[in-house]
Write a protein that holds these residues in place. Structure first.
Motif, PDB file in Angstrom:
ATOM      1  N   LEU A   1       0.950  -1.268  -0.033  1.00  0.00           N
ATOM      2  CA  LEU A   1       0.079  -0.068   0.014  1.00  0.00           C
ATOM      3  C   LEU A   1       0.945   1.377   0.058  1.00  0.00           C
ATOM      4  O   LEU A   1       0.556   2.141  -0.865  1.00  0.00           O
ATOM      5  N   PRO A   2       1.585   1.218   0.931  1.00  0.00           N
ATOM      6  CA  PRO A   2       2.644   2.758   0.868  1.00  0.00           C
ATOM      7  C   PRO A   2       3.236   2.606  -0.350  1.00  0.00           C
ATOM      8  O   PRO A   2       3.690   3.816  -0.956  1.00  0.00           O
ATOM      9  N   GLY A   3       3.975   1.731  -0.893  1.00  0.00           N
ATOM     10  CA  GLY A   3       4.955   1.661  -1.934  1.00  0.00           C
ATOM     11  C   GLY A   3       3.875   2.254  -3.358  1.00  0.00           C
ATOM     12  O   GLY A   3       4.303   3.199  -4.165  1.00  0.00           O
ATOM     13  N   ALA A   4       2.611   1.668  -3.594  1.00  0.00           N
ATOM     14  CA  ALA A   4       1.802   2.174  -4.415  1.00  0.00           C
ATOM     15  C   ALA A   4       1.439   3.681  -4.281  1.00  0.00           C
ATOM     16  O   ALA A   4       1.577   4.289  -5.337  1.00  0.00           O
TER      17      ALA A   4
ATOM     18  N   VAL B   1       8.683   3.878  -6.441  1.00  0.00           N
ATOM     19  CA  VAL B   1       9.077   3.651  -5.343  1.00  0.00           C
ATOM     20  C   VAL B   1       8.828   2.224  -4.762  1.00  0.00           C
ATOM     21  O   VAL B   1       7.616   1.705  -4.571  1.00  0.00           O
ATOM     22  N   VAL B   2       9.792   1.233  -4.745  1.00  0.00           N
ATOM     23  CA  VAL B   2      10.179  -0.268  -4.543  1.00  0.00           C
ATOM     24  C   VAL B   2      10.314  -0.439  -3.106  1.00  0.00           C
ATOM     25  O   VAL B   2      11.421  -0.018  -2.702  1.00  0.00           O
ATOM     26  N   LEU B   3       9.288  -0.858  -2.298  1.00  0.00           N
ATOM     27  CA  LEU B   3       9.541  -1.072  -0.866  1.00  0.00           C
ATOM     28  C   LEU B   3       9.808  -2.790  -0.710  1.00  0.00           C
ATOM     29  O   LEU B   3       9.460  -3.434  -1.782  1.00  0.00           O
ATOM     30  N   ALA B   4      10.523  -3.138   0.204  1.00  0.00           N
ATOM     31  CA  ALA B   4      10.850  -4.334   0.801  1.00  0.00           C
ATOM     32  C   ALA B   4      10.870  -4.399   2.062  1.00  0.00           C
ATOM     33  O   ALA B   4      10.792  -3.638   2.997  1.00  0.00           O
ATOM     34  N   TRP B   5      10.900  -5.864   2.764  1.00  0.00           N
ATOM     35  CA  TRP B   5      10.998  -6.023   4.075  1.00  0.00           C
ATOM     36  C   TRP B   5      12.628  -5.996   4.434  1.00  0.00           C
ATOM     37  O   TRP B   5      13.390  -6.325   3.361  1.00  0.00           O
ATOM     38  N   SER B   6      13.054  -5.857   5.489  1.00  0.00           N
ATOM     39  CA  SER B   6      14.227  -5.777   5.879  1.00  0.00           C
ATOM     40  C   SER B   6      15.023  -6.838   5.795  1.00  0.00           C
ATOM     41  O   SER B   6      14.889  -8.028   6.848  1.00  0.00           O
ATOM     42  N   THR B   7      15.774  -7.509   4.716  1.00  0.00           N
ATOM     43  CA  THR B   7      16.215  -8.865   4.694  1.00  0.00           C
ATOM     44  C   THR B   7      17.294  -9.004   5.669  1.00  0.00           C
ATOM     45  O   THR B   7      17.510 -10.004   6.485  1.00  0.00           O
TER      46      THR B   7
ATOM     47  N   GLY C   1       9.767   4.261   7.874  1.00  0.00           N
ATOM     48  CA  GLY C   1       9.762   3.917   9.506  1.00  0.00           C
ATOM     49  C   GLY C   1       8.381   4.250   9.929  1.00  0.00           C
ATOM     50  O   GLY C   1       8.218   3.255  10.921  1.00  0.00           O
ATOM     51  N   LEU C   2       7.601   5.025   9.583  1.00  0.00           N
ATOM     52  CA  LEU C   2       6.123   4.971  10.076  1.00  0.00           C
ATOM     53  C   LEU C   2       5.444   3.876   9.748  1.00  0.00           C
ATOM     54  O   LEU C   2       4.635   3.287  10.702  1.00  0.00           O
ATOM     55  N   THR C   3       5.571   3.275   8.814  1.00  0.00           N
ATOM     56  CA  THR C   3       4.899   2.189   8.106  1.00  0.00           C
ATOM     57  C   THR C   3       5.411   0.785   9.167  1.00  0.00           C
ATOM     58  O   THR C   3       4.581   0.161   9.559  1.00  0.00           O
ATOM     59  N   SER C   4       6.708   0.999   9.518  1.00  0.00           N
ATOM     60  CA  SER C   4       7.195  -0.101  10.297  1.00  0.00           C
ATOM     61  C   SER C   4       6.657  -0.059  11.830  1.00  0.00           C
ATOM     62  O   SER C   4       6.483  -0.943  12.264  1.00  0.00           O
ATOM     63  N   THR C   5       6.599   1.029  12.114  1.00  0.00           N
ATOM     64  CA  THR C   5       6.058   1.534  13.587  1.00  0.00           C
ATOM     65  C   THR C   5       4.683   1.000  13.705  1.00  0.00           C
ATOM     66  O   THR C   5       4.376   0.364  14.717  1.00  0.00           O
ATOM     67  N   LEU C   6       3.842   1.150  12.756  1.00  0.00           N
ATOM     68  CA  LEU C   6       2.473   1.064  12.841  1.00  0.00           C
ATOM     69  C   LEU C   6       2.116  -0.222  12.740  1.00  0.00           C
ATOM     70  O   LEU C   6       1.018  -0.748  13.229  1.00  0.00           O
ATOM     71  N   LEU C   7       2.768  -1.058  11.904  1.00  0.00           N
ATOM     72  CA  LEU C   7       2.750  -2.583  11.662  1.00  0.00           C
ATOM     73  C   LEU C   7       3.188  -3.554  12.621  1.00  0.00           C
ATOM     74  O   LEU C   7       3.302  -4.465  12.715  1.00  0.00           O
ATOM     75  N   ALA C   8       4.336  -2.839  13.393  1.00  0.00           N
ATOM     76  CA  ALA C   8       5.038  -3.744  14.294  1.00  0.00           C
ATOM     77  C   ALA C   8       4.268  -4.417  15.420  1.00  0.00           C
ATOM     78  O   ALA C   8       4.574  -5.726  15.436  1.00  0.00           O
ATOM     79  N   PRO C   9       3.225  -4.005  15.945  1.00  0.00           N
ATOM     80  CA  PRO C   9       2.294  -4.795  16.729  1.00  0.00           C
ATOM     81  C   PRO C   9       1.768  -6.344  16.114  1.00  0.00           C
ATOM     82  O   PRO C   9       1.517  -6.985  16.720  1.00  0.00           O
ATOM     83  N   PHE C  10       1.735  -6.148  14.787  1.00  0.00           N
ATOM     84  CA  PHE C  10       1.276  -7.175  13.895  1.00  0.00           C
ATOM     85  C   PHE C  10       2.488  -8.080  13.553  1.00  0.00           C
ATOM     86  O   PHE C  10       2.259  -9.171  12.921  1.00  0.00           O
TER      87      PHE C  10
END
Length: 389
Positions: free
Chosen positions: A57-60, A70-76, A252-261
């Protein structure tokens, strides 16, 4: 700016290839990280679902708003760091570390001085810490040979052949071969109760100073140095002018908001971004942002079916998971070792960082990644501040 037109077929194929390589190549590592941190199968499915939503969603939206792919990924490397943890802190404490790492990334995006300071972190030290994190996984690949020679040797052969023939497809080919062998053995399955669709299972974060030092700080540094900064370089190489602070902030904001999941880190992609930012993906640079939108939408579809996709790896035999993970990290390990030795003056500090991190030592409840950084920065300080006779 030219008007929007239907993207060419190459744009869809580039986005699909990037998704297959990005998801299929390292989802085994994400699953292993969740298992190491004590997550249940449902929580690991939530982890994968949240990460895919955070990528999609944020990438799109960012691609559409900024008019660049803007191509996003998880932190490998972050997943590798987590999977290498030996502290046994528990899932809720790990989630607390994810929140802290995300907030540090938010601050880096908001405060330009922090971004400039982060860029001054010696590449040799950051690469050495990452190499020390990755090395044990590549070693475990060969430890499978005594117990399952056929599987380990076969997958290694597929990997080596594909790296010569079609490098980008080496890891997807390894996955196909692995599941083919496991299917013949009757070892392919899903955990009991696995549904068809992805699910989000929130937990209340628990904050602990040991986790902050051992997991959050190294997770932030390795994600920034090995994912976000190279991701910006890829965009600049494609003749775009990415707003570095804004992109780091939203990651960073996306990571923070989705961290509880369970999302440990969403950031700019580097390798997969190169597939989506070149003229092969779209001949018109002004319209190439549509590739980023397509990529994000594909990840949303992956998030929808995250449960069975993640479940296949959760139920996979330990040896097969170790082989797939080890092969997936050969290329990142090679790059990290090359980078850590590239500056002659920093080699001794880099080797100390690498050795301390790879040792897995835990002192005072703090993990080896922190002690690797401490050893490296101490060696740099000694070289720069103590005059030789």
């Amino acid at each position: 700016m030219s008007s929007l037109r239907l993207p060419p077929l190459a744009s869809f194929s580039a986005a699909a290839v990037a998704t297959v390589i990005g998801f299929g190549g390292t989802v085994a590592l994400v699953v292993q990280a969740g298992q190491t941190l004590g997550a249940s199968p449902a929580q690991i499915i939530s982890m994968v679902t949240a990460l895919c939503l955070g990528i999609g969603l944020p990438g799109a939206v960012l691609s559409w708003r900024l008019k660049m792919p803007v191509v996003l990924a998880w932190s490998t490397p972050g997943a590798a760091l987590l999977a290498a943890s030996t502290l046994g802190l528990g899932w809720s404490t790990a989630v607390g570390a994810f929140v802290i790492a995300g907030l540090l990334m938010v601050l880096t995006g908001l405060i330009p001085a922090l971004g400039r300071l982060a860029e001054r972190i010696p590449a040799a030290i950051a690469s050495a810490m990452l190499a020390g994190v990755l090395l044990p996984f590549c070693l475990k690949l060969f430890l499978v040979f005594p117990t399952d020679m056929a599987l380990a040797a076969g997958l290694l052969a597929v990997f080596l052949i594909m790296r010569r023939v079609a490098p980008a497809w080496a890891l997807p080919a390894v996955l196909v071969a692995a599941f083919a062998v496991l299917a013949l053995r009757g070892q392919v399955g899903l955990p009991a109760g696995t549904g068809l669709f992805g699910e989000l299972s929130p937990v209340i974060p628990a904050f602990d100073w040991k986790a902050a030092i051992s997991l959050a700080l190294p997770l932030y540094l390795v994600t920034l140095a090995s994912q976000n900064l190279p991701g910006l370089v890829v965009l600049r190489a494609a003749d775009y002018a990415p707003p570095a602070g804004k992109l780091i902030f939203w990651g960073g904001l996306t990571s923070t908001l989705l961290a509880p999941f369970g999302a440990h880190g969403v950031n700019l992609a580097a390798i997969t971004a190169a597939i989506c930012t070149g003229p092969e993906a779209h001949p018109d640079q002004d319209q190439r942002w549509t590739v980023g939108v397509i990529y994000g939408l594909i990840y949303l579809v992956v998030a929808l079916f995250a449960a069975p996709l993640a479940g296949l790896f959760i139920a996979m035999p330990t040896g097969a998971l170790a082989v797939i993970t080890g092969l997936a990290l050969i290329a990142p390990l090679t790059g990290s070792l090359t980078s850590m030795m590239s500056v002659t003056e920093d080699r001794e500090a880099a080797v100390l960082t690498f050795a301390a991190t790879a040792s897995g030592v835990a002192l005072f409840g703090v993990g080896s990644a922190f002690w690797g950084l401490a050893a490296g920065f101490t060696a740099l300080a000694a070289r720069r501040w103590i005059r030789p006779r």
